[in-house]
Design a protein around this motif. Sequence first.
Motif, PDB file in Angstrom:
ATOM      1  N   VAL A 130     -33.549 -26.128  -8.849  1.00 15.66           N
ATOM      2  CA  VAL A 130     -32.461 -26.605  -9.700  1.00 15.66           C
ATOM      3  C   VAL A 130     -32.610 -28.077 -10.088  1.00 15.66           C
ATOM      4  O   VAL A 130     -31.862 -28.569 -10.934  1.00 15.66           O
ATOM      5  CB  VAL A 130     -31.077 -26.397  -9.032  1.00 15.66           C
ATOM      6  N   MET A 133     -32.402 -29.333 -13.630  1.00 15.12           N
ATOM      7  CA  MET A 133     -31.125 -29.334 -14.345  1.00 15.12           C
ATOM      8  C   MET A 133     -30.406 -30.682 -14.253  1.00 15.12           C
ATOM      9  O   MET A 133     -29.376 -30.882 -14.895  1.00 15.12           O
ATOM     10  CB  MET A 133     -30.191 -28.262 -13.773  1.00 15.12           C
ATOM     11  N   PRO A 203     -25.785 -33.586 -13.953  1.00 10.47           N
ATOM     12  CA  PRO A 203     -26.295 -32.408 -14.659  1.00 10.47           C
ATOM     13  C   PRO A 203     -26.416 -32.643 -16.155  1.00 10.47           C
ATOM     14  O   PRO A 203     -25.587 -33.322 -16.763  1.00 10.47           O
ATOM     15  CB  PRO A 203     -25.235 -31.340 -14.357  1.00 10.47           C
ATOM     16  N   SER A 204     -27.452 -32.075 -16.765  1.00 12.04           N
ATOM     17  CA  SER A 204     -27.622 -32.178 -18.212  1.00 12.04           C
ATOM     18  C   SER A 204     -26.665 -31.246 -18.934  1.00 12.04           C
ATOM     19  O   SER A 204     -26.258 -31.515 -20.062  1.00 12.04           O
ATOM     20  CB  SER A 204     -29.070 -31.846 -18.603  1.00 12.04           C
ATOM     21  N   ASN A 205     -26.299 -30.149 -18.300  1.00 13.49           N
ATOM     22  CA  ASN A 205     -25.310 -29.221 -18.842  1.00 13.49           C
ATOM     23  C   ASN A 205     -24.450 -28.705 -17.693  1.00 13.49           C
ATOM     24  O   ASN A 205     -24.891 -28.679 -16.541  1.00 13.49           O
ATOM     25  CB  ASN A 205     -25.981 -28.032 -19.546  1.00 13.49           C
ATOM     26  N   ASN A 236     -23.494 -28.698 -11.038  1.00 14.44           N
ATOM     27  CA  ASN A 236     -23.352 -28.637 -12.493  1.00 14.44           C
ATOM     28  C   ASN A 236     -22.132 -27.829 -12.906  1.00 14.44           C
ATOM     29  O   ASN A 236     -21.990 -27.464 -14.082  1.00 14.44           O
ATOM     30  CB  ASN A 236     -24.608 -28.051 -13.147  1.00 14.44           C
TER      31      ASN A 236
END
Length: 246
Positions: A130, A133, A203-205, A236
């Motif tokens: 993960v 992410m 988190p990027s998303n 996230n």
Amino acid sequence: MAGHSKWSKIKRQKAVTDQARGKLFSKLGREIAVAAREGGGDPDFNPRLRTAIDNAKSQRMPADNIDRAVRRGTGDLPGASFEEVTHEGYAPGGAALYLECLTDNPRRTLAELRHLLDKRGGNLGQSGSVAWMFERKGQILVSADECDEDAALDAALEAGAENFESEDGTYVVTTTAPDFHDVLGSLRDAGLPVEEAELAMVPSNTVKLAGRDAEKVLAVLHALDEHDDVLKVNTNVDLEEAEGAG
């Protein structure tokens, strides 16, 4: 990014009892000790230690506790030697978890975290499962009750911040990792009421969960945060729907 700062706010609200505050002080002390061990005991020449001490002070950790933690890190006082380890995995509903730990027994910590997640419908994953992410960012939380939004925004932009958001009584200032300490120093010099500041895996998303799924995730996050060896829980999941759960 919203999910990460939301979890930070929930953790601060939770640390109100003596027991919870004692556990928080223990974790803050570990972070201070490791920072002092890695970069020396002078916060003026050790940015990581300076940030750790500032965060401890913001949580009202007594000065004597901070001093002892620094001295343990530099070897002036005896104490356990902690190792930095990370673990990755998933909570129920597919929420990603990136756990930053300080432990004197990595094998024990791994077994306990695996058991904790398995029991609650989550699981540990392989290294790298993960991490992609998330990105290491600086996050600085400023009290909106004590500062005008336009003034905070202007100060953040002037300092070189990457992003600025207003969330539930808090301004969230995001920076790149290399710019974090410079931006933080500029905001403090400008008189902004900084509540918390850290380098975190952002988190990027985000994943939005509601209802029973949100409740399950928040229960997992709280359980992980209660674990003595877990310093930071990065996720996230968008906790807007889960804030009142658990």
